[in-house]
Design a protein around this motif. Structure first.
Motif, PDB file in Angstrom:
ATOM      1  N   SER A 348     -13.876 120.532 137.409  1.00 38.08           N
ATOM      2  CA  SER A 348     -12.602 120.589 138.130  1.00 38.08           C
ATOM      3  C   SER A 348     -11.448 120.122 137.243  1.00 38.08           C
ATOM      4  O   SER A 348     -10.327 120.642 137.336  1.00 38.08           O
ATOM      5  N   THR A 349     -11.710 119.150 136.379  1.00 36.91           N
ATOM      6  CA  THR A 349     -10.682 118.687 135.457  1.00 36.91           C
ATOM      7  C   THR A 349     -10.333 119.778 134.444  1.00 36.91           C
ATOM      8  O   THR A 349      -9.162 119.998 134.126  1.00 36.91           O
ATOM      9  N   CYS A 350     -11.354 120.456 133.950  1.00 37.30           N
ATOM     10  CA  CYS A 350     -11.108 121.571 133.029  1.00 37.30           C
ATOM     11  C   CYS A 350     -10.323 122.684 133.721  1.00 37.30           C
ATOM     12  O   CYS A 350      -9.390 123.260 133.146  1.00 37.30           O
ATOM     13  N   LYS A 351     -10.686 122.970 134.959  1.00 36.48           N
ATOM     14  CA  LYS A 351      -9.984 124.008 135.716  1.00 36.48           C
ATOM     15  C   LYS A 351      -8.518 123.635 135.909  1.00 36.48           C
ATOM     16  O   LYS A 351      -7.622 124.493 135.816  1.00 36.48           O
ATOM     17  N   ALA A 352      -8.260 122.363 136.145  1.00 34.87           N
ATOM     18  CA  ALA A 352      -6.879 121.901 136.324  1.00 34.87           C
ATOM     19  C   ALA A 352      -6.067 122.071 135.050  1.00 34.87           C
ATOM     20  O   ALA A 352      -4.827 122.134 135.100  1.00 34.87           O
ATOM     21  N   MET A 353      -6.740 122.166 133.896  1.00 32.83           N
ATOM     22  CA  MET A 353      -6.054 122.408 132.621  1.00 32.83           C
ATOM     23  C   MET A 353      -6.053 123.885 132.262  1.00 32.83           C
ATOM     24  O   MET A 353      -5.789 124.253 131.114  1.00 32.83           O
ATOM     25  N   SER A 354      -6.404 124.733 133.247  1.00 30.73           N
ATOM     26  CA  SER A 354      -6.440 126.197 133.055  1.00 30.73           C
ATOM     27  C   SER A 354      -7.446 126.616 132.000  1.00 30.73           C
ATOM     28  O   SER A 354      -7.241 127.594 131.265  1.00 30.73           O
ATOM     29  N   MET A 355      -8.552 125.872 131.918  1.00 27.48           N
ATOM     30  CA  MET A 355      -9.623 126.201 130.984  1.00 27.48           C
ATOM     31  C   MET A 355     -10.714 126.975 131.709  1.00 27.48           C
ATOM     32  O   MET A 355     -11.180 126.558 132.771  1.00 27.48           O
ATOM     33  N   THR A 356     -11.120 128.087 131.140  1.00 28.99           N
ATOM     34  CA  THR A 356     -12.224 128.871 131.680  1.00 28.99           C
ATOM     35  C   THR A 356     -13.504 128.450 130.977  1.00 28.99           C
ATOM     36  O   THR A 356     -13.600 128.538 129.741  1.00 28.99           O
ATOM     37  N   LEU A 357     -14.492 127.977 131.732  1.00 28.99           N
ATOM     38  CA  LEU A 357     -15.737 127.481 131.166  1.00 28.99           C
ATOM     39  C   LEU A 357     -16.813 128.563 131.203  1.00 28.99           C
ATOM     40  O   LEU A 357     -16.962 129.269 132.197  1.00 28.99           O
ATOM     41  N   LYS A 358     -17.549 128.650 130.128  1.00 28.87           N
ATOM     42  CA  LYS A 358     -18.676 129.580 130.031  1.00 28.87           C
ATOM     43  C   LYS A 358     -19.941 128.749 129.848  1.00 28.87           C
ATOM     44  O   LYS A 358     -20.120 128.097 128.820  1.00 28.87           O
ATOM     45  N   LYS A 359     -20.821 128.767 130.850  1.00 37.00           N
ATOM     46  CA  LYS A 359     -22.015 127.922 130.835  1.00 37.00           C
ATOM     47  C   LYS A 359     -23.165 128.624 130.100  1.00 37.00           C
ATOM     48  O   LYS A 359     -23.472 129.780 130.383  1.00 37.00           O
ATOM     49  N   GLU A 360     -23.803 127.891 129.185  1.00 34.79           N
ATOM     50  CA  GLU A 360     -24.892 128.477 128.401  1.00 34.79           C
ATOM     51  C   GLU A 360     -25.960 127.427 128.075  1.00 34.79           C
ATOM     52  O   GLU A 360     -25.727 126.225 128.174  1.00 34.79           O
ATOM     53  N   ILE A 361     -27.124 127.948 127.668  1.00 35.16           N
ATOM     54  CA  ILE A 361     -28.161 127.128 127.033  1.00 35.16           C
ATOM     55  C   ILE A 361     -27.836 127.074 125.546  1.00 35.16           C
ATOM     56  O   ILE A 361     -27.597 128.109 124.921  1.00 35.16           O
ATOM     57  N   PHE A 362     -27.826 125.877 124.975  1.00 37.23           N
ATOM     58  CA  PHE A 362     -27.503 125.743 123.558  1.00 37.23           C
ATOM     59  C   PHE A 362     -28.586 126.425 122.721  1.00 37.23           C
ATOM     60  O   PHE A 362     -29.781 126.186 122.930  1.00 37.23           O
ATOM     61  N   PRO A 363     -28.185 127.274 121.765  1.00 31.51           N
ATOM     62  CA  PRO A 363     -29.201 128.045 121.028  1.00 31.51           C
ATOM     63  C   PRO A 363     -29.982 127.240 120.001  1.00 31.51           C
ATOM     64  O   PRO A 363     -31.090 127.616 119.631  1.00 31.51           O
ATOM     65  N   ALA A 364     -29.405 126.133 119.533  1.00 34.10           N
ATOM     66  CA  ALA A 364     -30.101 125.320 118.532  1.00 34.10           C
ATOM     67  C   ALA A 364     -30.520 124.001 119.166  1.00 34.10           C
ATOM     68  O   ALA A 364     -30.949 123.977 120.313  1.00 34.10           O
ATOM     69  N   ALA A 365     -30.417 122.897 118.432  1.00 33.19           N
ATOM     70  CA  ALA A 365     -30.840 121.606 118.963  1.00 33.19           C
ATOM     71  C   ALA A 365     -29.806 120.555 118.631  1.00 33.19           C
ATOM     72  O   ALA A 365     -29.283 120.506 117.511  1.00 33.19           O
ATOM     73  N   THR A 366     -29.488 119.707 119.596  1.00 34.92           N
ATOM     74  CA  THR A 366     -28.566 118.594 119.384  1.00 34.92           C
ATOM     75  C   THR A 366     -29.214 117.318 119.927  1.00 34.92           C
ATOM     76  O   THR A 366     -30.292 117.350 120.527  1.00 34.92           O
ATOM     77  N   ASP A 367     -28.512 116.209 119.767  1.00 33.15           N
ATOM     78  CA  ASP A 367     -29.011 114.937 120.300  1.00 33.15           C
ATOM     79  C   ASP A 367     -29.044 114.916 121.823  1.00 33.15           C
ATOM     80  O   ASP A 367     -29.689 114.044 122.417  1.00 33.15           O
ATOM     81  N   SER A 368     -28.373 115.857 122.462  1.00 29.48           N
ATOM     82  CA  SER A 368     -28.388 115.908 123.931  1.00 29.48           C
ATOM     83  C   SER A 368     -29.797 116.063 124.477  1.00 29.48           C
ATOM     84  O   SER A 368     -30.095 115.619 125.588  1.00 29.48           O
TER      85      SER A 368
END
Length: 427
Positions: A348-368
């Motif tokens: 909702s915060t991103c939307k309030a900044m007029s940001m369009t979010l694209k949800k994905e599975i990360f293709p590589a590997a991170t610490d997440s």
């Protein structure tokens, strides 16, 4: 005389400087800090972690916030800068970044990859410009602004800087996640790195493919190179390679034929090493081949995938075996449902900044992946739109305006997350 007088006026009058276009010569201090950080050679195989820790210690002093250093393995230190909330009992917000960067081929770069050169278009070149020194500085500068504005928040905010992410995280986040000091952080929600997006959209990652690094060992009959030796290691090796690469082609076809799939939705297979043999005229007694596999969280790892590897080995011939250099088994994903309070606050915060979010599975590997593996929600997010994806590539760069916009984004996001009302499990 007129020119000299005008120069004096311009140098003294900031407003006039901005109106007259002279402001292009004045670099934003946040950009200068970013470029300074890029110049630190925290590059494998011998990253200068001491330089990074010295830099972060200085940031801690400038922000007026304490920094804790935890040595999780010999020579591998996790640094945590903490802004304690007004209600420390609440779950904290973790802003995670890694300090190391991957190696470079200097001859393939248009500028020195550790000089942080900025061109006339404002593009800042350097290893780590996208992955992920930009995010580190964006965190720091957003916190600097919030503190300068006198803000306070209920939840504690931790900025964490970890080593060795680029070599698997085994002596970094993977070790630290099991450390008592991590438990003390009382993490409720984490932000970590994402990827650039060449479009207007911003990509966010709620899960990752599992990295499997596997080596297939193929023993066979040795002999003289002039004979038709039966049951050779090479024949078995060929069958193994064919099985893996045939599967690779099927997955690539699935990706190419689907308008809905992204790279994170399919399994990638790449043959990365082949070993064996001692001389041109000697048929080797053993050969092996290694593959890098990245498997989506939708695949049943044990039942579907490891059994498939076993079958390929059996089909290849007698005594063909395999072993893993890396085999990550956790498949946790972070909720992106509107009913989830953390996701709702973030999106909702991103939307309030007029940001369009694209949800994905990360293709590589991170610490997440280590954070999610212990049941904590984590979003991979680097606010870099209208930017080509250049992590690990030659001529990695980030435009200074994109970088500065990222600070604005975190300046808006962090307060919303840190002011999240107590959740049911916290009440």
């Amino acid at each position: 005389m007129v020119t000299l007088k005008l120069s004096c006026v311009v140098l003294r009058d900031t407003e006039y400087v901005a109106r007259s276009g002279w402001s292009k010569w004045r670099e934003d201090p946040s950009v200068s800090l970013f470029r300074e950080y890029l110049r630190l050679k925290t590059v494998h195989p011998e990253p200068d972690y001491d330089a990074a820790l010295t830099f972060l210690s200085r940031m801690s002093v400038e922000l007026g916030l304490p920094m804790k250093k935890v040595e999780v393995c010999s020579g591998r230190v996790v640094a945590i800068i903490t802004w304690t909330g007004t209600n420390p009992a609440l779950k904290s917000i973790l802003l995670n970044s890694h300090t190391d960067v991957v190696p470079v081929y200097p001859d393939c770069w248009k500028h020195d990859p550790f000089a942080a050169v900025k061109d006339v278009d404002g593009n800042i070149y350097g290893r780590g410009a996208q992955d992920m020194k930009c995010v580190t500085i964006q965190y720091i500068e957003a916190i600097r602004r919030l503190k300068a504005a006198g803000k306070t928040f209920a939840r504690t905010i931790h900025m964490m800087f970890v080593p060795d992410e680029e070599v698997g995280g085994h002596k970094g986040m993977e070790s630290f996640i099991k450390h008592p000091e991590f438990q003390k952080l009382n993490v409720g929600f984490a932000l970590d790195e994402g990827l650039a997006n060449p479009t207007e959209d911003f990509t966010v990652f709620y899960g990752e493919r599992n990295p499997w690094w596997v080596t297939i060992r193929c023993p066979g009959s040795p002999g003289h190179g002039s004979r038709f030796v039966e049951n050779t290691a090479a024949e078995k090796l060929r069958r193994v390679i064919n099985s893996f690469l045939d599967f690779r082609e099927k997955e690539k076809h699935r990706l190419d034929m689907s308008e809905c799939f992204t790279l994170g939705d399919v399994t990638t297979v790449n043959m990365t090493m082949v070993n064996g043999g001692v001389a041109y005229n000697v048929v080797p007694a053993e050969m092996d081949v290694s593959f890098d596999l990245r498997i989506p969280p939708t695949v049943n790892l044990q039942v579907c995938f490891e059994e498939q590897i076993e079958a390929w080995c059996k089909e290849a011939g007698e005594d063909v075996s395999y072993n893993f250099a890396q085999k990550f088994m956790h498949q946790n994903t972070t909720s992106t449902e509107d009913s989830d309070p953390w996701w709702r606050a973030f999106s909702s915060t991103c939307k309030a900044m007029s940001m369009t979010l694209k949800k994905e599975i990360f293709p590589a590997a991170t610490d997440s992946r280590f954070i999610r593996a212990v049941g904590l929600p984590a979003i991979g997010f680097s606010p870099m739109n209208l930017t080509p994806i250049l992590l690990h590539d030659h001529n990695e760069f980030l435009n200074e305006q994109v970088f500065l916009r990222g600070i604005d984004v975190y300046e808006r996001l962090v307060p919303v997350l840190a002011c999240m009302p107590p959740l049911t499990i916290e009440g």
